[in-house]
Design an enzyme around this catalytic site. Structure first.
Site, PDB file in Angstrom:
ATOM      1  N   GLU A   1      37.159  36.083  34.874  1.00 50.91           N
ATOM      2  CA  GLU A   1      38.434  34.932  34.887  1.00 50.91           C
ATOM      3  C   GLU A   1      38.426  34.190  33.072  1.00 50.91           C
ATOM      4  O   GLU A   1      39.363  34.285  32.898  1.00 50.91           O
ATOM      5  CB  GLU A   1      37.984  33.671  36.042  1.00 50.91           C
ATOM      6  CG  GLU A   1      38.396  34.234  37.224  1.00 50.91           C
ATOM      7  CD  GLU A   1      37.908  33.130  38.086  1.00 50.91           C
ATOM      8  OE1 GLU A   1      38.914  32.935  38.956  1.00 50.91           O
ATOM      9  OE2 GLU A   1      37.238  33.023  38.088  1.00 50.91           O
TER      10      GLU A   1
ATOM     11  N   GLU B   1      32.758  37.462  44.236  1.00 51.57           N
ATOM     12  CA  GLU B   1      34.019  36.768  45.132  1.00 51.57           C
ATOM     13  C   GLU B   1      33.685  36.873  46.549  1.00 51.57           C
ATOM     14  O   GLU B   1      33.379  36.702  47.322  1.00 51.57           O
ATOM     15  CB  GLU B   1      34.619  35.879  44.052  1.00 51.57           C
ATOM     16  CG  GLU B   1      34.278  35.281  43.595  1.00 51.57           C
ATOM     17  CD  GLU B   1      34.687  36.199  42.002  1.00 51.57           C
ATOM     18  OE1 GLU B   1      34.723  34.934  40.708  1.00 51.57           O
ATOM     19  OE2 GLU B   1      35.266  36.861  42.050  1.00 51.57           O
TER      20      GLU B   1
END
Length: 717
Positions: A117, A139
């Protein structure tokens, strides 16, 4: 700075190197946020001098992702503190990408989760061309979604259909694949070239904006309603549900977040991402997954259940006694990682057939282009076939994998031990026979241990290590090291009847049979087990394993009970009774085309109508009771194993239950199931089931104090 280096060169290019103090990797937590605040403040102060920014790492990885301990702490602090943290993290990354100077991520190692990210918040991404480097959004495996802009930015960069597999599957890709996918812009040969390329890109004077901020930008492939997206999205939810059965909500929420993000602006999409992330974070499933599949799995992989004294070891050559289903699988697992194997059976035909198993598996990989023929040949050459026990001489370890017969096992173990060196480990692959009993057949019980592999060995990534009373720490450590060497997960238990995994799983089948015998509809038993998250129902399990084999195991255990003055076989007595009944009716299981199910020529199956004649099937019972009986029976048995010291750590019990017999992963395993349910609520429900259906649901006396211990109720501060 404490956690980063800030180096402004004469050329106006600043290199920001993350190097978090006291940690082997960089992670996103409060210290990371504080470092970002310092960095952004210095960037603002130096803005007029700056031509561009390079973001890199002093660690062997780029950024490993979010700090999972901090994540769990935020879950317990509540929704608003968690929202404040992630809003702040997103705001910092947004300030970096909208700072007005070109930012390049110089990725020197793996960028996972939050690390990826961060890279996506840069305008340009270059990585070292090393296949060991990985890029992924893992995730989903922890029950959450990328919460620092990963969903929104990846969809805008790659398009919905290319981003979704990365987001919903947690698949890891290497730099070349990342370049092909569009996550990377360039590759570099080494660290020096990486920084040189980053400087060159900035020196070229690129525009300091993201693609989606340029005039005329459109998401690649369009919105959720465009082109090929709409038809795919119409079936994607059902594909996800087929895998998760609605018990693992992260993939579905990622899909919804990604799709909705294509319909709204960037800021609104980021808000949707945060809202959905926090909803998942507050879901108990997330804590279950993080506790077991992250913390406890990492503890096992780090050797927490291994004796700490003995030095780490590697096996160069093993012997495998028996080339049947288990032996051939063990030989494959060892040869696949470069270990020499001596595979022995009583006939050359049997042993060559065992070796051919490895050729068959690897041949499929060659056909798919996943392996070269040369690599296949090299692996096969590691397997020596023989009928002569003397060929075991020189092996570091021998694993016996013959039939479950005490006299036979003792005989071959004695033969093998006689030709081995004094320090060689002798192991037995057994799921039912006590290690102490088999140890009577060896001269050096301190070097003897149980290694319970699961079938099929090439697909089951777990080994239950059974330490006998005489087993030395050195022997246990070497067995643990071997299991990790063949890339499987080791759990350690103590010797007892049924050990741990077989003992707990056997009562699942037994409870299903009790429900069937009581007159509950078989299809209801099966479907409620699957709705709870079990891979298949208890009747299907018995068909797959073959009731004829289960019956043999039952009779072996009855004989052992008589010999040892025990009553272990009674714990799954109804299963034995029904297996005998079905075998008498010529319906031993799937391989014979008939068991609790009829197996049809087209590959489908249906419940055998004869079950209604035998047991009825109209008895009313609350669905919650049926489901809880199946699940609680396993958990109560696991608690007995904990109480008796068969299992000595919660991590081994949880991971063993998930990997060995498919206890629902969303629960975190048998012991985490109790924590998530609530200890007092679980015990109250267990006693209620005991009052209604029998004492087998009574938890061990005094177990509540054990469950309330700090180990069981661990919360991250």
């Amino acid at each position: 700075m404490r956690d980063a280096l800030y180096d402004l060169g004469d050329d106006g290019i600043v290199t920001v190197t993350f190097d978090m103090a006291g940690r082997p990797v960089n992670v996103m937590n409060d210290d990371f946020s504080a470092a970002m605040d310092e960095i952004l403040a210095r960037l603002e102060a130096d803005k007029e001098k700056l031509k561009g920014i390079i973001v890199t790492s002093a660690k062997s990885s780029f950024v490993a992702g979010g700090d999972v301990e901090r994540l769990l702490a935020l879950r317990h602090e509540g929704y608003q503190p968690a929202r404040q943290f992630f809003d702040g993290l997103k705001a910092r990354l947004r300030r970096l990408e909208s700072f007005g100077r070109p930012v390049v991520a110089a990725i020197n190692g793996s960028a996972l989760g939050g690390g990826l990210e961060l890279a996506l918040a840069c305008h340009h991404r270059i990585a070292i061309d090393d296949r060991k480097i990985q890029f992924a959004f893992p995730e989903v495996t922890l029950g959450i979604l990328p919460g620092a802009g990963g969903v929104v930015r990846s969809v805008r960069l790659l398009g919905l259909m290319k981003a979704l597999p990365l987001l919903t599957e947690g698949r890891r890709i290497d730099p070349r694949e990342a370049l092909k996918q569009g996550l990377l812009d360039e590759l570099a040969g080494d660290q020096a070239e990486l920084i040189a390329r980053a400087r060159a890109w900035i020196a070229a004077g690129p525009e300091a904006v993201q693609p989606w901020e340029r005039k005329g930008y459109a998401i690649p492939g369009g919105s959720m309603f465009s082109g090929d997206n709409a038809p795919m999205l119409s079936v994607f939810p059902s594909m996800v549900f087929k895998k998760t059965r609605g018990l693992l909500p992260a993939a579905e929420r990622i899909l919804a977040t990604a799709a909705e993000s294509t319909q709204i602006g960037f800021d609104a999409a980021m808000a949707v991402e945060t809202r959905n992330f926090l909803d998942l974070l507050m879901n108990p499933v997330t804590e279950n997954l993080i506790t077991s599949m992250f913390f406890q799995m990492n503890e096992i992989n780090g050797g927490a259940s291994r004796p700490q004294g003995p030095a780490k070891s590697k096996v160069a050559r093993i012997g495998v006694l028996g080339a049947g289903m288990m032996g051939r699988g063990i030989a494959f697992a060892a040869a696949s990682v470069g270990i020499g194997v001596v595979l022995r059976d009583v006939t050359l035909e049997a042993v060559e057939k065992g070796k051919a198993y490895t050729a068959e598996i690897l041949g499929k990989r060659v056909a798919k282009g996943a392996m070269t023929q040369a690599a296949l040949d090299e692996t096969l050459a590691l397997i020596q076939t023989t009928t002569d026990i003397a060929d075991m001489a020189g092996c570091d370890m021998v694993i016996e994998a013959v039939f479950e017969d005490v006299a036979l096992k003792q005989s071959v173990l004695r033969e093998a031990e006689a030709v081995l060196g004094a320090d060689a480990v002798v192991a037995t692959n057994t799921s039912t026979l006590p290690i102490a009993l088999l140890a009577q057949g060896v001269a050096r019980p301190e070097n003897f241990i149980g290694l319970h592999f699961f079938s099929p060995v090439d697909k089951m990534n777990i080994v239950e290590i059974i330490s006998g009373k005489a087993t030395s720490d050195a022997c246990l450590a070497r067995a643990y090291d071997l299991v990790q060497q063949i890339r499987k997960t080791p759990i350690v238990v103590r010797d007892s009847r049924g050990f741990y995994t077989s003992r707990v799983f056997s009562v699942f089948a037994d409870e299903g049979d009790i429900l069937l015998k009581e007159g509950v509809a078989p299809i209801l038993i099966e479907n409620l087990a699957k709705q709870a998250g079990m891979p298949v129902g208890p009747l299907s399990v018995q068909d797959e394993v073959m009731m004829s084999m289960l019956l043999r195991a039952q009779r072996t255990n009855q004989e052992l009970d008589a010999q040892l003055g025990d009553d272990y076989a009674k714990s799954f007595g109804v299963c034995g009774e029904l297996c005998a009944l079905m075998c008498d009716k010529g319906r031993p299981g799937r391989l014979d085309g008939a068991g609790f199910y009829d197996y049809l020529p087209d590959g489908t199956k249906r419940i055998w109508p004869g079950l209604r004649e035998l047991f009825g099937g109209d008895k009313p019972m609350p669905h919650a009771d049926i489901q809880d009986r199946l699940m609680f029976r396993m958990v109560i048995e696991a608690l007995k194993c904990l109480d008796e010291g068969v299992v000595t750590s919660l991590r081994d019990g949880n991971i063993g239950s998930i990997l060995a017999f498919g206890f629902p992963v969303h629960t975190g395993g048998v012991f985490q199931y109790v924590t998530s349910y609530g200890i007092e609520a679980f015990l109250a429900r267990a006693r209620q089931l005991a009052d209604q259906y029998g004492d087998r649901f009574l938890p061990p006396a005094g177990i509540e104090a054990r469950l309330q211990s700090a180990e069981m109720t661990r919360r991250v501060a």
